[in-house]
Scaffold this active site. Structure first.
Site, PDB file in Angstrom:
ATOM      1  N   CYS A 176      -9.870  -6.542  -1.794  1.00 50.17           N
ATOM      2  CA  CYS A 176      -8.588  -6.834  -2.450  1.00 50.17           C
ATOM      3  C   CYS A 176      -8.218  -8.263  -2.063  1.00 50.17           C
ATOM      4  O   CYS A 176      -9.104  -9.070  -1.792  1.00 50.17           O
ATOM      5  CB  CYS A 176      -7.515  -5.807  -2.089  1.00 50.17           C
ATOM      6  N   ARG A 210      -4.538  -2.318   0.049  1.00 49.19           N
ATOM      7  CA  ARG A 210      -5.395  -1.516  -0.825  1.00 49.19           C
ATOM      8  C   ARG A 210      -6.800  -1.295  -0.273  1.00 49.19           C
ATOM      9  O   ARG A 210      -7.271  -0.153  -0.209  1.00 49.19           O
ATOM     10  CB  ARG A 210      -5.489  -2.169  -2.215  1.00 49.19           C
ATOM     11  N   ASP A 244      -1.204  -4.507  -6.606  1.00 45.20           N
ATOM     12  CA  ASP A 244      -0.955  -4.830  -5.203  1.00 45.20           C
ATOM     13  C   ASP A 244       0.457  -4.398  -4.810  1.00 45.20           C
ATOM     14  O   ASP A 244       1.436  -4.896  -5.364  1.00 45.20           O
ATOM     15  CB  ASP A 244      -1.115  -6.331  -4.996  1.00 45.20           C
TER      16      ASP A 244
END
Length: 149
Positions: free
Chosen positions: A9, A15, A115
């Site tokens: 990420c 994440r 996100d």
């Protein structure tokens, strides 16, 4: 055969560490790690991500964010990203990786996973749900590839 998987990420604090631990949970025989395109190097998991994961009996303890590199990419059979733009960024870093980079949400209609960094707990919960679903789908696909039910 995909035995070593890298999850990517941006910051490697929300994440990708969650996705890494979920993949390990659902497919324990895999080697899974995570990294970030703009990693907050040396930081642990985001407190909100860790709290949501903990509420689902998943520990992000001892996670330490690290930066992606071409060398790191070469160590893995499959690289899973959260967003399409991450695929492009990885291919800029290591063009030879193009054939082994896919979306983490590939089996969920090529879904990008947003996100949640610096957003509400609800945002983290929603992202956790997407990550969990995608991790289960990857585990099923990888089991099928290996001839397991």
């Amino acid at each position: 055969m995909f035995n070593k998987i890298l999850v990517v990420c941006v910051g490697n604090v929300c994440r990708s560490p969650t996705a890494e631990r979920l993949l390990k949970r659902f497919h324990p025989s895999l080697t899974v790690a995570s990294a970030g395109l703009g990693a907050l190097v040396g930081k642990g998991a985001d407190p909100a991500a860790a709290s949501v994961a903990s509420a689902h009996d998943l520990s992000l303890e001892n996670h330490c964010a690290r930066q992606i590199s071409a060398r790191l990419c070469r160590e893995y059979d499959l690289i899973l990203t959260m967003e399409k733009r991450h695929i492009a960024a990885l291919c800029d870093i290591a063009p030879e990786m193009r054939g082994k980079v896919m979306l983490f949400g590939h089996w969920d209609s090529e879904r990008e996973i947003p996100d949640p960094y610096r957003k509400s707990r609800d945002a983290f919960e929603a992202v956790y749900t997407l990550l969990e679903r995608s991790a289960r789908q990857w585990a099923q696909a990888l089991n099928a590839e290996q001839g397991k039910p």
